[in-house]
Design a protein around this motif. Sequence first.
Motif, short mmCIF file in Angstrom:
data_model
loop_
_atom_site.label_atom_id
_atom_site.label_comp_id
_atom_site.label_asym_id
_atom_site.label_seq_id
_atom_site.Cartn_x
_atom_site.Cartn_y
_atom_site.Cartn_z
N LEU A 36 82.18 25.88 -8.27
CA LEU A 36 83.11 25.19 -9.18
C LEU A 36 84.80 25.98 -8.28
N ASP A 37 84.68 27.03 -8.02
CA ASP A 37 85.76 27.52 -7.20
C ASP A 37 86.11 26.98 -5.92
N GLU A 38 85.11 26.49 -5.48
CA GLU A 38 85.40 25.87 -4.06
C GLU A 38 85.93 24.33 -4.34
N LEU A 39 85.30 23.53 -5.22
CA LEU A 39 85.90 22.26 -5.39
C LEU A 39 87.23 22.45 -5.89
N ARG A 40 87.44 23.43 -6.49
CA ARG A 40 88.99 23.73 -7.23
C ARG A 40 90.18 23.70 -6.02
N LEU A 41 89.64 24.59 -4.77
CA LEU A 41 90.35 24.70 -3.74
C LEU A 41 90.31 23.58 -3.30
N ARG A 42 89.59 22.70 -2.83
CA ARG A 42 89.54 21.68 -2.11
C ARG A 42 90.41 20.57 -2.83
N ALA A 43 90.20 20.47 -4.15
CA ALA A 43 90.99 19.50 -4.86
C ALA A 43 92.58 20.08 -4.67
N HIS A 44 92.85 21.27 -4.64
CA HIS A 44 94.30 21.69 -4.66
C HIS A 44 94.93 21.24 -3.11
N LEU A 45 93.90 21.46 -2.19
CA LEU A 45 94.12 21.02 -0.98
C LEU A 45 94.52 19.64 -0.45
N GLY A 46 93.49 18.79 -1.42
CA GLY A 46 93.40 17.42 -1.25
C GLY A 46 94.37 16.45 -1.89
N GLY A 47 94.20 15.24 -2.08
CA GLY A 47 95.13 14.30 -2.51
C GLY A 47 95.07 14.26 -3.92
N MET A 48 95.86 13.47 -4.64
CA MET A 48 96.00 13.06 -5.81
C MET A 48 94.75 12.47 -6.76
N GLU A 49 94.15 11.63 -5.96
CA GLU A 49 92.76 10.91 -6.54
C GLU A 49 91.73 11.95 -6.38
N LEU A 50 91.60 12.94 -5.44
CA LEU A 50 90.63 13.84 -5.46
C LEU A 50 90.87 14.91 -6.60
N LYS A 51 92.13 15.27 -6.80
CA LYS A 51 92.51 16.04 -7.93
C LYS A 51 92.11 15.65 -9.29
N ASP A 52 92.29 14.44 -9.43
CA ASP A 52 92.05 13.67 -10.61
C ASP A 52 90.42 13.58 -10.97
N LYS A 53 89.62 13.39 -9.94
CA LYS A 53 88.36 13.56 -10.09
C LYS A 53 87.77 14.77 -10.33
N LEU A 54 88.27 15.71 -9.69
CA LEU A 54 88.10 17.24 -10.04
C LEU A 54 88.25 17.58 -11.38
N ARG A 55 89.32 17.31 -11.95
CA ARG A 55 89.96 17.48 -13.30
C ARG A 55 89.01 16.97 -14.05
N GLU A 56 88.55 15.47 -14.03
CA GLU A 56 87.43 15.03 -14.80
C GLU A 56 86.21 15.61 -14.78
N ALA A 57 85.74 15.95 -13.65
CA ALA A 57 84.31 16.76 -13.58
C ALA A 57 84.57 18.22 -14.08
N GLY A 58 85.69 18.91 -13.96
CA GLY A 58 86.01 20.21 -14.66
C GLY A 58 85.81 20.07 -16.38
N GLU A 59 86.38 19.21 -16.62
CA GLU A 59 86.18 18.68 -18.19
C GLU A 59 84.92 18.82 -18.67
#
Length: 107
Positions: free
Chosen positions: A21-44
Amino acid sequence: MSDHEELDGLRAGLDTWRARLDELRLRAHLGGMELKDKLREAGETLEPAYRDAQDRLTRIAQGGAEEARTLAHSLKAGWEALQRTHRDLLQESERERKAEGDGGRHS
């Protein structure tokens, strides 16, 4: 496998889950908006499931074997979902990285 060994295995699985989960959070932080949105949804979904598993593991350490088996089943299902999400988000991150490397050109 003894109850103690099973609990240790569950704890190790939960630690791995947290790291992913931490790794995904870091990648999303470094990635684009679409990836951030996908991670936010998955994180929920994944974050509450992780916290629930963590709470249940604490109760099991104080409880019994039947609850340990129930938690093991639940953790396995959660782990499989996390692995799928992790794989999908890593692939998305790689696609974004390659697109940036191509200057945004698509083949």
